[in-house]
Design an enzyme around this catalytic site. Structure first.
Site, PDB file in Angstrom:
ATOM      1  N   ARG A 187     101.952  66.952  31.495  1.00  0.00           N
ATOM      2  CA  ARG A 187     100.873  66.738  32.457  1.00  0.00           C
ATOM      3  C   ARG A 187     101.375  66.660  33.898  1.00  0.00           C
ATOM      4  NH1 ARG A 187      96.302  64.427  29.458  1.00  0.00           N
ATOM      5  NH2 ARG A 187      96.959  64.443  27.302  1.00  0.00           N
ATOM      6  N   GLY A 230     103.593  71.921  23.441  1.00  0.00           N
ATOM      7  CA  GLY A 230     104.021  72.949  24.378  1.00  0.00           C
ATOM      8  C   GLY A 230     104.096  72.468  25.812  1.00  0.00           C
ATOM      9  N   LYS A 286     108.464  57.881  24.610  1.00  0.00           N
ATOM     10  CA  LYS A 286     107.470  58.025  25.675  1.00  0.00           C
ATOM     11  C   LYS A 286     106.058  57.707  25.157  1.00  0.00           C
ATOM     12  CE  LYS A 286     105.157  60.304  29.065  1.00  0.00           C
ATOM     13  NZ  LYS A 286     104.096  60.962  28.387  1.00  0.00           N
ATOM     14  N   GLY A 295     112.425  66.444  27.973  1.00  0.00           N
ATOM     15  CA  GLY A 295     112.160  65.401  26.964  1.00  0.00           C
ATOM     16  C   GLY A 295     111.971  66.032  25.593  1.00  0.00           C
ATOM     17  N   HIS A 296     111.206  67.117  25.549  1.00  0.00           N
ATOM     18  CA  HIS A 296     111.005  67.828  24.279  1.00  0.00           C
ATOM     19  C   HIS A 296     112.332  68.400  23.774  1.00  0.00           C
ATOM     20  CE1 HIS A 296     106.850  68.460  26.130  1.00  0.00           C
ATOM     21  NE2 HIS A 296     106.558  67.861  24.993  1.00  0.00           N
ATOM     22  N   LEU A 342     106.787  72.761  27.617  1.00  0.00           N
ATOM     23  CA  LEU A 342     107.958  71.953  27.281  1.00  0.00           C
ATOM     24  C   LEU A 342     108.800  71.583  28.498  1.00  0.00           C
ATOM     25  CD1 LEU A 342     109.042  73.828  24.031  1.00  0.00           C
ATOM     26  CD2 LEU A 342     107.500  71.868  24.274  1.00  0.00           C
ATOM     27  N   GLN A 395      92.781  65.831  18.704  1.00  0.00           N
ATOM     28  CA  GLN A 395      93.256  64.589  19.329  1.00  0.00           C
ATOM     29  C   GLN A 395      92.844  64.461  20.791  1.00  0.00           C
ATOM     30  OE1 GLN A 395      97.518  65.564  18.608  1.00  0.00           O
ATOM     31  NE2 GLN A 395      97.855  64.688  20.622  1.00  0.00           N
TER      32      GLN A 395
HETATM   33  P1  AMP Z   1     103.707  66.306  23.380  1.00  0.00           P
HETATM   34  O1  AMP Z   1     104.007  67.758  23.541  1.00  0.00           O
HETATM   35  O2  AMP Z   1     103.351  65.625  24.646  1.00  0.00           O
HETATM   36  O3  AMP Z   1     102.756  66.041  22.246  1.00  0.00           O
HETATM   37  O4  AMP Z   1     105.076  65.627  22.945  1.00  0.00           O
HETATM   38  C1  AMP Z   1     105.794  66.082  21.823  1.00  0.00           C
HETATM   39  C2  AMP Z   1     106.908  65.108  21.512  1.00  0.00           C
HETATM   40  O5  AMP Z   1     107.781  65.006  22.632  1.00  0.00           O
HETATM   41  C3  AMP Z   1     106.387  63.688  21.228  1.00  0.00           C
HETATM   42  O6  AMP Z   1     107.151  63.118  20.172  1.00  0.00           O
HETATM   43  C4  AMP Z   1     106.651  62.990  22.535  1.00  0.00           C
HETATM   44  O7  AMP Z   1     106.822  61.601  22.405  1.00  0.00           O
HETATM   45  C5  AMP Z   1     107.954  63.650  22.974  1.00  0.00           C
HETATM   46  N1  AMP Z   1     108.126  63.497  24.415  1.00  0.00           N
HETATM   47  C6  AMP Z   1     107.224  63.812  25.383  1.00  0.00           C
HETATM   48  N2  AMP Z   1     107.707  63.486  26.593  1.00  0.00           N
HETATM   49  C7  AMP Z   1     108.940  62.956  26.396  1.00  0.00           C
HETATM   50  C8  AMP Z   1     109.932  62.406  27.248  1.00  0.00           C
HETATM   51  N3  AMP Z   1     109.767  62.345  28.567  1.00  0.00           N
HETATM   52  N4  AMP Z   1     111.071  61.925  26.696  1.00  0.00           N
HETATM   53  C9  AMP Z   1     111.238  61.974  25.348  1.00  0.00           C
HETATM   54  N5  AMP Z   1     110.354  62.476  24.487  1.00  0.00           N
HETATM   55  C10 AMP Z   1     109.209  62.957  24.993  1.00  0.00           C
END
Ligand code: AMP
Length: 279
Positions: A186, A28, A148, A33-34, A30, A58
């Site tokens: 973050r 979340g 990432k 990238g997401h 978001l 985690q």
């Molecule tokens: P997270 O919510 O941080 O666990 O990320 C969920 C998914 O989004 C994971 O597969 C991350 O690698 C991907 N993700 C996070 N940030 C980016 C970004 N800047 N560009 C591409 N994918 C991303």
């Protein structure tokens, strides 16, 4: 867009759809990238399923878990606008039924020991467990994850291989802000000052790529990179130039067919990670 909290409701819809499922697990808060993961799934002709689940297992630091940004309504609107078909937003009990041990205890060799593994003990075990559990719930044909989190992706790839899971892993290139900072949930927690400094991470990765190509040794580059990050006002944890497959250190550009530099640094209280594939 359908929104489900219960596994049975999600699975009923997926069974009825008859279309290959493309799945993007997220925690979340978001950003683009997401959303790119969802767009890729749609371009591939999939039923795009996203999950939002802030996985407690985690987080090695309870404060980090507590402070993790949560904004489900805004996230749902963003997913909808990106063309997402289904959002799965389960409770902790739905993912981890009380009394059932779903822990993934695979041996990932060096993959989960180096870099993030050194600084976030238990993180990858928790990550592998939740990804495996979500794959078992969603049963997608394709799993979309971001470059990432390069080390995370390497471990998930290895888990799929070891457990022979019937899913294709698709890597989405890192989406960045115009100044090069990798998008991250973050980033919302960065102070104005740290937000100004943080693009040095991407700049240092680019500098390191050029330096390695120019023939400098990886260990010297790593030392200088850490100094650059520190001098800019960050507190780096590691900056490593590694084999892109094994994640073990390389000494020169000629040593491996795939090379990636990975780094983690604190910007104030916020821990940021980034990487750059050199070749
Ligand atoms: P997270 O919510 O941080 O666990 O990320 C969920 C998914 O989004 C994971 O597969 C991350 O690698 C991907 N993700 C996070 N940030 C980016 C970004 N800047 N560009 C591409 N994918 C991303």
């Amino acid at each position: 867009m359908y929104i489900f909290k219960k596994i049975t409701d999600l699975q009923r819809l997926i069974r009825q759809s008859g279309v290959p499922v493309g799945f993007a697990p997220t925690m979340g808060a978001l950003h683009d990238g997401h959303l790119e993961l969802i767009r890729m799934a749609k371009q591939d002709g999939c039923l795009a399923v996203a999950s939002i689940f802030v996985n407690p297992t985690q987080f090695n630091d309870p404060k980090d878990l507590e402070k993790y940004p949560r904004m489900p309504e805004k996230d749902a609107a963003l997913l909808d606008s990106a063309g997402c078909d289904v959002l799965f937003i389960p409770s902790v009990e739905e993912v981890y039924p009380p009394g059932v041990d779903l822990t993934v205890s695979l041996d990932f060799g060096a993959l989960d020991q180096v870099m993030e593994g050194k600084f976030r003990p238990g993180h990858f075990k928790g990550m592998a467990t939740v990804v495996n559990r979500l794959l078992d719930i969603v049963r997608p044909q394709r799993l979309y994850m971001g470059q990432k989190d390069y080390q995370q992706l390497s471990i998930v790839r290895d888990m799929i291989r070891q457990l022979q899971l019937p899913v294709e892993l698709v890597m989405c290139p890192t989406v960045r802000e115009p100044d090069g900072l990798a998008m991250s949930s973050r980033n919302l927690r960065l102070s104005l000052e740290m937000r100004g400094i943080a693009p040095i991470i991407h700049q240092t990765l680019q500098w390191a790529k050029k330096a390695l190509e120019a023939g400098q040794s990886a260990s010297v580059i790593q030392e200088e990179a850490l100094e650059k990050l520190q001098a800019a006002g960050l507190t780096p944890e590691y900056f490593e130039i590694v084999n892109g497959i094994t994640l073990l250190p390389v000494t020169s550009a000629k040593e491996a067919t795939s090379i990636v530099a990975c780094t983690a640094a604190f910007a104030g209280e916020v821990r940021l990670i980034d990487n750059l594939v050199f070749k």
